[in-house]
Scaffold this active site. Structure first.
Site: not given
Length: 388
Positions: A194, A192, A190, A349-351
């Protein structure tokens, strides 16, 4: 009575731009305050409801999600921090997807491009049921708009005494990815990174501009190969040491503490680096640091996948991988602040759930036998180690 509409992103640890997994999904929650604009709020009559501003599908990727109509033209110039961060995360998305597709030797990412009427958009890429990866998602989002001061204080994690009342313009951008290989000897990864920024509200002089960076890269294997873990942590340390020798030990501990499954008293994986709300260094330095960290993902991870993807394994190995993925699901759905915020506010929801594996397993009262390879992994998750 007029309806005062404000927009906020629908995912975060404490607020949307800070999710450790899901950054800025393609739908935003629109908070509607049922009071007239430009009147004093009556706290007894203030009502708030959540509706969804739907994303708009696009057929082509834009050169940039920034717009030229910003009042401050430096926001949309090619030299602004906003523009350079967007270029960085889109470059990171491209490089990681290219590396994954090279390993896959055939299967390709499905891409969805979207925009939002309030400002910005994103690119979602997902690969499922590949030759090597069961599921791989690499998403970028760049969104901006206004949020109420309550959301600003939530984003900061504390009540800000210097923040004046009024809508707060914000900008948030991030790249977020979770990679789940099929082979139980190949680790899940994972990462990330930002950036978040607020402006002084136009009608509230004196409110300061705020900005901060966040992110990290963490390693979640089902089996420990010490050379792999040392390689991964060494690459993270090298990225950190280029900027400050205190970064790696500080952010390594932060990672161990953040990805902690409290009800199991164990970590989700074997750590890496993690940081949030970082703004106590020079902004240019932190932009370069985030870039260095994002660029380290491929050399830290791909050589390990190449080495492990074709190893022979048994049904027992696969069952253990599925159990560890169950832990991954537990952390994401119970503790990850971005996932839980998105679910509570009705985000896309998919994201929100793109980080979850296609399959996972739960066995009643499962305990690996002491001394086995499975036990060694669990012990390392309970008792974090210094790998380098």
């Amino acid at each position: 009575m007029a309806s005062h509409s404000l927009t906020l992103p629908s995912s975060s640890p404490t607020f949307a731009p800070f999710s450790s997994h899901q950054i800025l999904p393609p739908s935003l929650s629109t908070v509607r305050f049922s009071r007239p604009i430009n009147t004093k709020p009556n706290h007894h009559s203030l009502r708030c409801s959540v509706s969804i501003e739907k994303e708009v599908p696009e057929t082509e990727r834009p050169f940039t999600f920034l717009r030229d109509s910003d009042d401050d033209s430096t926001h949309s110039s090619s030299t602004s921090v906003r523009a350079r961060f967007e270029a960085m995360i889109r470059g990171a998305q491209d490089s990681v997807c290219e590396a994954i597709e090279a390993v896959e030797s055939g299967p390709m990412f499905k891409e969805d491009v979207w925009s939002r009427p309030g400002g910005g958009g994103g690119i979602s890429r997902v690969l499922q049921d590949g030759n090597v990866f069961e599921k791989a998602g690499v998403n970028v989002s760049v969104v901006y708009g206004v949020m109420p001061p309550e959301a600003y204080r939530a984003a900061k994690g504390s009540a800000s005494s210097d923040q004046k009342p009024g809508p707060v313009p914000f900008f948030a951008a991030g790249v977020s990815s979770v990679l789940h290989p099929k082979n139980p000897f190949a680790p899940t990864l994972h990462f990330n990174y930002r950036y978040f920024e607020t402006d002084a509200p136009k009608d509230v002089p004196g409110a300061p501009r705020q900005w901060w960076f966040g992110g990290g890269t963490d390693f979640t294997p089902a089996y420990i190969f010490e050379d792999d873990v040392k390689h991964f942590h060494t690459i993270q340390k090298q990225a950190c040491d280029k900027f400050d020798p205190s970064f790696y030990p500080r952010f390594k501990k932060w990672c161990d503490d953040y990805f902690y499954i409290k009800h199991r008293d164990e970590r989700r994986g074997l750590g890496g680096i993690f940081f949030d709300d970082l703004n106590d260094y020079d902004q240019e330095m932190l932009l370069k640091f985030s870039t260095e960290c994002a660029n380290s993902v491929v050399p830290a991870y791909i050589p390990i996948v190449e080495k492990r993807k074709d190893m022979e394994f048994t049904e027992q190995h696969k069952a253990w991988q599925q159990l560890r993925r169950g832990r991954y699901v537990e952390f994401n759905l119970v503790y990850d602040r971005g996932t839980t915020f998105g679910l509570k506010t009705g985000g896309r929801i998919e994201s929100i759930l793109v980080s979850l594996p296609l399959s996972a397993r739960w066995e009643y009262d499962h305990k690996p036998e002491e001394g086995t390879e499975e036990w060694k992994l669990l012990d390392a998750c309970i008792n974090p180690k210094e790998w380098i």
